[in-house]
Design a protein around this motif. Structure first.
Motif, PDB file in Angstrom:
ATOM      1  N   MET A   1       5.579 -19.595  -6.782  1.00  0.00           N
ATOM      2  CA  MET A   1       5.218 -18.206  -7.018  1.00  0.00           C
ATOM      3  C   MET A   1       6.481 -17.367  -7.187  1.00  0.00           C
ATOM      4  O   MET A   1       7.432 -17.485  -6.417  1.00  0.00           O
ATOM      5  CB  MET A   1       4.402 -17.649  -5.845  1.00  0.00           C
ATOM      6  N   GLN A   2       6.486 -16.529  -8.215  1.00  0.00           N
ATOM      7  CA  GLN A   2       7.593 -15.602  -8.439  1.00  0.00           C
ATOM      8  C   GLN A   2       7.085 -14.180  -8.253  1.00  0.00           C
ATOM      9  O   GLN A   2       6.058 -13.800  -8.823  1.00  0.00           O
ATOM     10  CB  GLN A   2       8.151 -15.761  -9.856  1.00  0.00           C
ATOM     11  N   VAL A   3       7.806 -13.415  -7.454  1.00  0.00           N
ATOM     12  CA  VAL A   3       7.410 -12.038  -7.201  1.00  0.00           C
ATOM     13  C   VAL A   3       8.603 -11.112  -7.399  1.00  0.00           C
ATOM     14  O   VAL A   3       9.753 -11.518  -7.267  1.00  0.00           O
ATOM     15  CB  VAL A   3       6.840 -11.845  -5.776  1.00  0.00           C
ATOM     16  N   ALA A   4       8.303  -9.854  -7.727  1.00  0.00           N
ATOM     17  CA  ALA A   4       9.296  -8.783  -7.738  1.00  0.00           C
ATOM     18  C   ALA A   4       8.889  -7.802  -6.644  1.00  0.00           C
ATOM     19  O   ALA A   4       7.717  -7.422  -6.559  1.00  0.00           O
ATOM     20  CB  ALA A   4       9.326  -8.092  -9.100  1.00  0.00           C
ATOM     21  N   GLU A 178      -1.049  -9.292 -10.641  1.00  0.00           N
ATOM     22  CA  GLU A 178      -1.510  -8.316  -9.649  1.00  0.00           C
ATOM     23  C   GLU A 178      -0.324  -7.578  -9.040  1.00  0.00           C
ATOM     24  O   GLU A 178       0.811  -8.051  -9.032  1.00  0.00           O
ATOM     25  CB  GLU A 178      -2.317  -8.997  -8.546  1.00  0.00           C
ATOM     26  N   ARG A 179      -0.605  -6.389  -8.523  1.00  0.00           N
ATOM     27  CA  ARG A 179       0.398  -5.579  -7.809  1.00  0.00           C
ATOM     28  C   ARG A 179      -0.190  -5.221  -6.452  1.00  0.00           C
ATOM     29  O   ARG A 179      -1.293  -4.673  -6.365  1.00  0.00           O
ATOM     30  CB  ARG A 179       0.751  -4.330  -8.617  1.00  0.00           C
ATOM     31  N   LEU A 180       0.539  -5.559  -5.391  1.00  0.00           N
ATOM     32  CA  LEU A 180       0.109  -5.252  -4.038  1.00  0.00           C
ATOM     33  C   LEU A 180       0.941  -4.106  -3.483  1.00  0.00           C
ATOM     34  O   LEU A 180       2.132  -3.973  -3.775  1.00  0.00           O
ATOM     35  CB  LEU A 180       0.264  -6.469  -3.127  1.00  0.00           C
ATOM     36  N   LEU A 181       0.297  -3.282  -2.676  1.00  0.00           N
ATOM     37  CA  LEU A 181       0.979  -2.202  -1.967  1.00  0.00           C
ATOM     38  C   LEU A 181       0.687  -2.356  -0.489  1.00  0.00           C
ATOM     39  O   LEU A 181      -0.473  -2.389  -0.073  1.00  0.00           O
ATOM     40  CB  LEU A 181       0.481  -0.836  -2.448  1.00  0.00           C
ATOM     41  N   VAL A 182       1.733  -2.467   0.309  1.00  0.00           N
ATOM     42  CA  VAL A 182       1.628  -2.454   1.764  1.00  0.00           C
ATOM     43  C   VAL A 182       2.291  -1.170   2.230  1.00  0.00           C
ATOM     44  O   VAL A 182       3.434  -0.881   1.850  1.00  0.00           O
ATOM     45  CB  VAL A 182       2.326  -3.675   2.396  1.00  0.00           C
ATOM     46  N   CYS A 183       1.586  -0.379   3.051  1.00  0.00           N
ATOM     47  CA  CYS A 183       2.144   0.933   3.396  1.00  0.00           C
ATOM     48  C   CYS A 183       1.730   1.378   4.790  1.00  0.00           C
ATOM     49  O   CYS A 183       0.711   0.950   5.329  1.00  0.00           O
ATOM     50  CB  CYS A 183       1.700   1.981   2.374  1.00  0.00           C
ATOM     51  N   THR A 205       9.185  -0.417 -12.327  1.00  0.00           N
ATOM     52  CA  THR A 205       9.434  -1.635 -11.576  1.00  0.00           C
ATOM     53  C   THR A 205       8.896  -1.480 -10.163  1.00  0.00           C
ATOM     54  O   THR A 205       8.549  -0.369  -9.717  1.00  0.00           O
ATOM     55  CB  THR A 205      10.931  -1.932 -11.503  1.00  0.00           C
ATOM     56  N   ALA A 206       8.846  -2.597  -9.428  1.00  0.00           N
ATOM     57  CA  ALA A 206       8.380  -2.538  -8.045  1.00  0.00           C
ATOM     58  C   ALA A 206       9.260  -1.599  -7.224  1.00  0.00           C
ATOM     59  O   ALA A 206       8.757  -0.798  -6.422  1.00  0.00           O
ATOM     60  CB  ALA A 206       8.363  -3.942  -7.443  1.00  0.00           C
ATOM     61  N   ALA A 207      10.561  -1.679  -7.414  1.00  0.00           N
ATOM     62  CA  ALA A 207      11.478  -0.824  -6.657  1.00  0.00           C
ATOM     63  C   ALA A 207      11.289   0.647  -7.020  1.00  0.00           C
ATOM     64  O   ALA A 207      11.257   1.519  -6.142  1.00  0.00           O
ATOM     65  CB  ALA A 207      12.924  -1.255  -6.911  1.00  0.00           C
ATOM     66  N   GLN A 208      11.184   0.936  -8.309  1.00  0.00           N
ATOM     67  CA  GLN A 208      10.979   2.319  -8.743  1.00  0.00           C
ATOM     68  C   GLN A 208       9.650   2.866  -8.216  1.00  0.00           C
ATOM     69  O   GLN A 208       9.571   4.012  -7.772  1.00  0.00           O
ATOM     70  CB  GLN A 208      10.986   2.383 -10.273  1.00  0.00           C
ATOM     71  N   ALA A 220       4.383  15.900  -0.626  1.00  0.00           N
ATOM     72  CA  ALA A 220       3.032  16.382  -0.338  1.00  0.00           C
ATOM     73  C   ALA A 220       2.871  16.878   1.090  1.00  0.00           C
ATOM     74  O   ALA A 220       1.845  17.472   1.424  1.00  0.00           O
ATOM     75  CB  ALA A 220       2.019  15.272  -0.603  1.00  0.00           C
ATOM     76  N   GLY A 221       3.858  16.651   1.926  1.00  0.00           N
ATOM     77  CA  GLY A 221       3.776  17.117   3.320  1.00  0.00           C
ATOM     78  C   GLY A 221       4.699  16.363   4.245  1.00  0.00           C
ATOM     79  O   GLY A 221       5.307  16.940   5.138  1.00  0.00           O
ATOM     80  N   GLY A 222       4.792  15.069   4.053  1.00  0.00           N
ATOM     81  CA  GLY A 222       5.693  14.266   4.872  1.00  0.00           C
ATOM     82  C   GLY A 222       5.476  14.438   6.356  1.00  0.00           C
ATOM     83  O   GLY A 222       6.439  14.504   7.133  1.00  0.00           O
ATOM     84  N   ARG A 223       4.216  14.452   6.786  1.00  0.00           N
ATOM     85  CA  ARG A 223       3.914  14.705   8.194  1.00  0.00           C
ATOM     86  C   ARG A 223       4.275  13.546   9.105  1.00  0.00           C
ATOM     87  O   ARG A 223       4.336  13.705  10.324  1.00  0.00           O
ATOM     88  CB  ARG A 223       2.430  15.038   8.348  1.00  0.00           C
ATOM     89  N   ASP A 224       4.523  12.392   8.531  1.00  0.00           N
ATOM     90  CA  ASP A 224       4.830  11.194   9.306  1.00  0.00           C
ATOM     91  C   ASP A 224       5.908  10.419   8.580  1.00  0.00           C
ATOM     92  O   ASP A 224       6.283  10.746   7.451  1.00  0.00           O
ATOM     93  CB  ASP A 224       3.550  10.353   9.464  1.00  0.00           C
ATOM     94  N   ASN A 225       6.421   9.381   9.218  1.00  0.00           N
ATOM     95  CA  ASN A 225       7.285   8.449   8.510  1.00  0.00           C
ATOM     96  C   ASN A 225       6.493   7.828   7.366  1.00  0.00           C
ATOM     97  O   ASN A 225       5.286   7.618   7.490  1.00  0.00           O
ATOM     98  CB  ASN A 225       7.766   7.342   9.445  1.00  0.00           C
ATOM     99  N   VAL A 226       7.169   7.550   6.261  1.00  0.00           N
ATOM    100  CA  VAL A 226       6.488   7.036   5.075  1.00  0.00           C
ATOM    101  C   VAL A 226       7.189   5.765   4.600  1.00  0.00           C
ATOM    102  O   VAL A 226       8.397   5.777   4.362  1.00  0.00           O
ATOM    103  CB  VAL A 226       6.488   8.069   3.927  1.00  0.00           C
ATOM    104  N   THR A 227       6.407   4.695   4.453  1.00  0.00           N
ATOM    105  CA  THR A 227       6.973   3.422   4.012  1.00  0.00           C
ATOM    106  C   THR A 227       6.048   2.756   3.010  1.00  0.00           C
ATOM    107  O   THR A 227       4.834   2.756   3.182  1.00  0.00           O
ATOM    108  CB  THR A 227       7.183   2.473   5.208  1.00  0.00           C
ATOM    109  N   ALA A 228       6.648   2.182   1.966  1.00  0.00           N
ATOM    110  CA  ALA A 228       5.879   1.463   0.950  1.00  0.00           C
ATOM    111  C   ALA A 228       6.598   0.180   0.561  1.00  0.00           C
ATOM    112  O   ALA A 228       7.813   0.171   0.365  1.00  0.00           O
ATOM    113  CB  ALA A 228       5.671   2.326  -0.287  1.00  0.00           C
ATOM    114  N   VAL A 229       5.834  -0.899   0.465  1.00  0.00           N
ATOM    115  CA  VAL A 229       6.310  -2.167  -0.068  1.00  0.00           C
ATOM    116  C   VAL A 229       5.433  -2.493  -1.274  1.00  0.00           C
ATOM    117  O   VAL A 229       4.206  -2.560  -1.141  1.00  0.00           O
ATOM    118  CB  VAL A 229       6.206  -3.309   0.961  1.00  0.00           C
ATOM    119  N   VAL A 230       6.035  -2.671  -2.429  1.00  0.00           N
ATOM    120  CA  VAL A 230       5.300  -3.014  -3.652  1.00  0.00           C
ATOM    121  C   VAL A 230       5.673  -4.441  -4.039  1.00  0.00           C
ATOM    122  O   VAL A 230       6.858  -4.773  -4.150  1.00  0.00           O
ATOM    123  CB  VAL A 230       5.629  -2.038  -4.794  1.00  0.00           C
ATOM    124  N   VAL A 231       4.654  -5.273  -4.224  1.00  0.00           N
ATOM    125  CA  VAL A 231       4.863  -6.678  -4.573  1.00  0.00           C
ATOM    126  C   VAL A 231       4.152  -6.966  -5.895  1.00  0.00           C
ATOM    127  O   VAL A 231       2.933  -6.841  -5.989  1.00  0.00           O
ATOM    128  CB  VAL A 231       4.311  -7.614  -3.480  1.00  0.00           C
TER     129      VAL A 231
END
Length: 270
Positions: A1-4, A178-183, A205-208, A220-231
């Motif tokens: 499997m190859q992922v970006a 497919e594109r996955l988002l973990v957040c 791209t996944a990074a962008q 939009a507000g940033g009321r909490d820490n915000v994290t995203a992983v795109v695969v």
């Protein structure tokens, strides 16, 4: 499997410390959102990532993932015992595992961080929040679109390090294209389903894409820490249309393990 893979995180506008932690190295892609304040929440989420680190760079079974979740529970419980306020963490992500001779995603979730899948412009939430607002949505007393503004939206019903907080698991096909988002919930509470779908389909791209989504959530507000992983699955998965995936896009196979149960789930499109 190859992922970006793309990863981005931000402390947000209201928090002094980033209590989100990330592990995004094949075959493990996860986000942990710590709770307990400075010197507790960040330690708790870091402990979750540390527990999963030995899985990086090798073939992994579903049973090993379940054992690792138990190790994470123990590590966070030990941290909580040293603080007056206690400590906990969410855990949400995907691990590529071999199952019955096929490569699958094992989706794992405790708490209200999330995993989404984008396929052929259709966005689907693969995890189910362990939260009071999710229980209200399930009971029909709260609309899904009102989850992010409900006063008790941050109250979760399961957490790593807490008793009676088993993980939910789903086995899903790995699909080329497919594109996955973990957040963390800092992203999903600021951006609704349509905003997430639009952000994931813009063609970057996944990074962008990870950076753009986080920046939008902060704006939009940033009321909490915000994290995203795109695969992005570039190669190595099955080639199938939306309705051609064996068992259906979100139909997970049911598998019983000694430590935990991989349960079947059927989720509607978002």
């Amino acid at each position: 499997m190859q992922v970006a893979v793309g990863v981005h995180t931000d402390v947000g506008r209201r928090r002094a410390v980033n209590e989100d932690a990330v592990l995004a190295r094949h075959p493990v892609f996860l986000v942990a959102d710590g709770m307990g304040g400075h010197d507790a929440g960040d330690r708790a989420s870091a402990a979750v990532v540390t527990a999963f680190a030995p899985l990086v760079g090798r073939e992994v079974t579903a049973h090993e993932v379940a054992q690792t979740v138990q190790s994470a529970h123990t590590a966070v419980t030990d941290i909580a015992a040293t603080t007056a306020r206690g400590a906990g963490s969410t855990l949400s992500g995907v691990v590529a595992v071999e199952h019955d001779g096929q490569l699958r995603w094992l989706v794992v979730n405790i708490g209200d961080s999330r995993v989404y899948r984008l396929l052929h412009a259709r966005l689907e939430q693969l995890t189910v929040d362990h939260s009071v607002v999710q229980e209200m949505v399930d009971a029909g007393t709260l609309a899904r679109e009102d989850m992010s503004t409900y006063p008790g939206r941050n109250v979760i019903t399961r957490a790593v390090g807490e008793e009676r907080s088993p993980a939910d698991y789903w086995l899903l096909p790995v699909i080329t294209g497919e594109r996955l988002l973990v957040c963390s919930d800092g992203l999903s509470s600021e951006l609704g389903d349509e905003a997430l779908r639009a952000g994931l389909t813009l063609g970057g791209t996944a990074a962008q894409t990870a950076r753009t989504l986080v920046e939008q959530a902060v704006a939009a507000g940033g009321r909490d820490n915000v994290t995203a992983v795109v695969v992005d699955v570039v190669a190595g998965g099955v080639h199938a249309g939306l309705d051609e995936v064996p068992g259906g896009l979100s139909a997970a196979e049911s598998t019983t393990m000694e430590v935990a149960t991989v349960r079947s789930a059927r989720r509607g499109g978002r």
